[in-house]
Enzyme design. Structure first.
Site, PDB file in Angstrom:
ATOM      1  N   THR A   1      65.303 -44.716 -31.802  1.00  0.00           N
ATOM      2  CA  THR A   1      64.625 -45.923 -31.365  1.00  0.00           C
ATOM      3  C   THR A   1      65.131 -46.340 -29.989  1.00  0.00           C
ATOM      4  OG1 THR A   1      63.933 -48.131 -32.059  1.00  0.00           O
ATOM      5  CG2 THR A   1      66.129 -47.484 -32.757  1.00  0.00           C
TER       6      THR A   1
ATOM      7  N   LYS B   1      64.145 -43.048 -27.038  1.00  0.00           N
ATOM      8  CA  LYS B   1      62.966 -42.283 -27.467  1.00  0.00           C
ATOM      9  C   LYS B   1      62.489 -41.235 -26.459  1.00  0.00           C
ATOM     10  CE  LYS B   1      60.600 -45.320 -30.692  1.00  0.00           C
ATOM     11  NZ  LYS B   1      59.255 -45.802 -31.034  1.00  0.00           N
TER      12      LYS B   1
ATOM     13  N   ASP C   1      54.446 -41.988 -34.859  1.00  0.00           N
ATOM     14  CA  ASP C   1      53.808 -43.310 -34.727  1.00  0.00           C
ATOM     15  C   ASP C   1      52.275 -43.247 -34.790  1.00  0.00           C
ATOM     16  OD1 ASP C   1      56.066 -44.881 -34.618  1.00  0.00           O
ATOM     17  OD2 ASP C   1      56.208 -44.835 -32.436  1.00  0.00           O
TER      18      ASP C   1
ATOM     19  N   GLY D   1      48.129 -53.176 -24.172  1.00  0.00           N
ATOM     20  CA  GLY D   1      49.442 -52.585 -23.926  1.00  0.00           C
ATOM     21  C   GLY D   1      49.308 -51.127 -23.514  1.00  0.00           C
ATOM     22  N   ALA D   2      50.282 -50.654 -22.740  1.00  0.00           N
ATOM     23  CA  ALA D   2      50.265 -49.248 -22.304  1.00  0.00           C
ATOM     24  C   ALA D   2      51.693 -48.692 -22.292  1.00  0.00           C
ATOM     25  CB  ALA D   2      49.614 -49.122 -20.932  1.00  0.00           C
ATOM     26  N   GLY D   3      52.548 -49.217 -23.182  1.00  0.00           N
ATOM     27  CA  GLY D   3      53.928 -48.734 -23.286  1.00  0.00           C
ATOM     28  C   GLY D   3      54.018 -47.586 -24.276  1.00  0.00           C
TER      29      GLY D   3
ATOM     30  N   ASN E   1      46.228 -53.703 -19.903  1.00  0.00           N
ATOM     31  CA  ASN E   1      47.679 -53.870 -19.791  1.00  0.00           C
ATOM     32  C   ASN E   1      48.029 -54.822 -18.653  1.00  0.00           C
ATOM     33  OD1 ASN E   1      50.298 -53.101 -20.814  1.00  0.00           O
ATOM     34  ND2 ASN E   1      50.636 -52.098 -18.839  1.00  0.00           N
TER      35      ASN E   1
ATOM     36  N   TYR F   1      55.425 -56.219 -36.677  1.00  0.00           N
ATOM     37  CA  TYR F   1      55.582 -56.524 -38.108  1.00  0.00           C
ATOM     38  C   TYR F   1      56.569 -57.655 -38.368  1.00  0.00           C
ATOM     39  CZ  TYR F   1      59.459 -53.302 -37.311  1.00  0.00           C
ATOM     40  OH  TYR F   1      60.575 -52.691 -36.806  1.00  0.00           O
TER      41      TYR F   1
ATOM     42  N   GLY G   1      51.577 -54.998 -39.091  1.00  0.00           N
ATOM     43  CA  GLY G   1      52.304 -53.806 -38.661  1.00  0.00           C
ATOM     44  C   GLY G   1      53.107 -53.096 -39.744  1.00  0.00           C
TER      45      GLY G   1
HETATM   46  P1  ATR Z   1      57.032 -50.126 -26.848  1.00  0.00           P
HETATM   47  O1  ATR Z   1      57.791 -48.843 -26.933  1.00  0.00           O
HETATM   48  O2  ATR Z   1      57.327 -51.079 -27.971  1.00  0.00           O
HETATM   49  O3  ATR Z   1      55.575 -49.934 -26.623  1.00  0.00           O
HETATM   50  P2  ATR Z   1      57.364 -50.685 -24.022  1.00  0.00           P
HETATM   51  O4  ATR Z   1      57.166 -49.244 -23.730  1.00  0.00           O
HETATM   52  O5  ATR Z   1      58.455 -51.421 -23.327  1.00  0.00           O
HETATM   53  O6  ATR Z   1      57.641 -50.915 -25.569  1.00  0.00           O
HETATM   54  O7  ATR Z   1      55.958 -51.413 -23.787  1.00  0.00           O
HETATM   55  C1  ATR Z   1      55.806 -52.794 -23.914  1.00  0.00           C
HETATM   56  C2  ATR Z   1      54.333 -53.163 -23.679  1.00  0.00           C
HETATM   57  O8  ATR Z   1      54.181 -54.572 -23.895  1.00  0.00           O
HETATM   58  C3  ATR Z   1      53.861 -52.890 -22.269  1.00  0.00           C
HETATM   59  O9  ATR Z   1      52.484 -52.578 -22.308  1.00  0.00           O
HETATM   60  C4  ATR Z   1      54.098 -54.247 -21.589  1.00  0.00           C
HETATM   61  O10 ATR Z   1      53.310 -54.465 -20.446  1.00  0.00           O
HETATM   62  P3  ATR Z   1      53.814 -53.946 -18.995  1.00  0.00           P
HETATM   63  O11 ATR Z   1      53.475 -52.482 -18.951  1.00  0.00           O
HETATM   64  O12 ATR Z   1      53.037 -54.752 -18.011  1.00  0.00           O
HETATM   65  O13 ATR Z   1      55.294 -54.193 -18.933  1.00  0.00           O
HETATM   66  C5  ATR Z   1      53.672 -55.166 -22.704  1.00  0.00           C
HETATM   67  N1  ATR Z   1      54.223 -56.525 -22.578  1.00  0.00           N
HETATM   68  C6  ATR Z   1      55.505 -56.915 -22.806  1.00  0.00           C
HETATM   69  N2  ATR Z   1      55.627 -58.240 -22.598  1.00  0.00           N
HETATM   70  C7  ATR Z   1      54.396 -58.697 -22.236  1.00  0.00           C
HETATM   71  C8  ATR Z   1      53.860 -59.974 -21.902  1.00  0.00           C
HETATM   72  N3  ATR Z   1      54.621 -61.079 -21.914  1.00  0.00           N
HETATM   73  N4  ATR Z   1      52.534 -60.063 -21.611  1.00  0.00           N
HETATM   74  C9  ATR Z   1      51.751 -58.966 -21.610  1.00  0.00           C
HETATM   75  N5  ATR Z   1      52.188 -57.728 -21.914  1.00  0.00           N
HETATM   76  C10 ATR Z   1      53.491 -57.592 -22.222  1.00  0.00           C
END
Ligand code: ATR
Length: 283
Positions: free
Chosen positions: A65, A69, A105, A129-131, A152, A225, A246
């Site tokens: 985690t 990762k 996942d 989101g795109a993380g 995103n 979740y 979740g």
């Molecule tokens: P994970 O592995 O849980 O997906 P991550 O790779 O850090 O974690 O991705 C977090 C996601 O949440 C990203 O899409 C992030 O947007 P950014 O790419 O702009 O950073 C999004 N995110 C986190 N906080 C946010 C917020 N306050 N508003 C909008 N998007 C947010």
């Protein structure tokens, strides 16, 4: 534990919040399997030593985690093609000293949808989101739905991910997450998926989508979740939309790893109950 106990672990930092030890240990106990699942806090700088230790101790498998990762991949013997595409590994199996990396996942997400009876064929999906989590989910979605829109906060990441997904079967586009883009895209979609941390404990008073953009005929899936019902899901439920929390994805991604490590089908209901008890502070 008794003689010959096999060890599974999870490595990350922080790790105290992880629900996986409780979820898997409950499953081992229920099935009478001689396995134990242990959490290990591993600092970034110590990852390579942790992997050496895992090999030396012949640990049967592990979960990975935050923050390892992505960086774990270079220490493994093989990484499967789905995990390579996603760009991260969350599950590792030790096959006679060979460490094989997977990402469960996306499959966990698809299994959670299947359990809810949701079929995405011909459907339009908006993914926020795109993380890392979004990448796993999006590679699955792009192969099954008809249109996928990724929104995103950092627009460039949405556009880049959409580019990687083209050619998988559906129409994909990536845009910035703004009130305007949300309003437009949500007016014409079937499933909304939140993969951001917006609304996650301790920020339980936040929603990535305003209430008035939701509709009764939407399915709303929040992969967060904790809390069990995010503000987004409570808005969606009040409006009469179908909601998916979740927990199903968490349990299913864990169940896939469980089967890989033990060769035995995971008792998903037991795992789910344990996760919910843990989230509700029971037991
Ligand atoms: P994970 O592995 O849980 O997906 P991550 O790779 O850090 O974690 O991705 C977090 C996601 O949440 C990203 O899409 C992030 O947007 P950014 O790419 O702009 O950073 C999004 N995110 C986190 N906080 C946010 C917020 N306050 N508003 C909008 N998007 C947010």
């Amino acid at each position: 534990m008794w003689s010959g106990t096999k060890v599974i672990c999870v490595i990350g930092d922080p790790i105290d919040h992880s629900l996986s030890p409780r979820m898997h240990n409950a499953a081992f106990k229920y099935l009478g399997l001689n396995y134990v699942y242990v959490p290990f806090r591993v600092l970034k700088a110590d990852l390579k030593y942790a992997v050496k230790g895992i090999r030396a101790l012949n640990i049967r498998g592990f979960n990975v985690t935050i923050p390892h990762k992505v960086s774990i991949m270079k220490f493994l013997d093989e990484v499967d093609s789905t995990a390579l595409k996603i760009g991260s590994v969350n599950t590792v199996v030790n096959e006679d000293g060979k460490l094989l990396g997977y990402n469960t996942d996306g499959l966990g997400f698809s299994e959670a949808l299947r359990e809810e009876g949701i079929n995405l064929e011909g459907k339009k999906v908006v993914l926020i989101g795109a993380g890392g989590a979004s990448r796993a989910v999006s590679f699955y979605l792009a192969g099954v739905c008809s249109k996928l829109t990724i929104l995103n906060r950092t627009r460039s990441k949405a556009v880049k991910l959409a580019g990687e997904l083209t050619g998988l079967g559906c129409k994909v586009c990536g845009k910035g997450l703004t009130t305007k883009s949300l309003e437009k895209e949500l007016a014409d979609c079937d499933l909304l998926v939140n993969t951001t941390s917006v609304g996650m404990y301790p920020n339980v008073g936040e929603s990535p989508v305003p209430r008035n953009f939701l509709r009764k005929d939407l399915v709303v899936f929040d992969i967060v979740y904790n809390p069990l019902e995010t503000l987004l899901l409570s808005y969606a439920r009040e409006i009469g939309a179908k909601v998916v929390d979740g927990v199903g994805m968490l349990v299913n991604q864990g169940a896939i790893g469980f089967k890989m490590w033990t060769g035995v089908e995971a008792p998903k209901e037991i795992m789910k109950r344990e996760v919910i008890d843990s989230l509700l502070g029971r037991g």
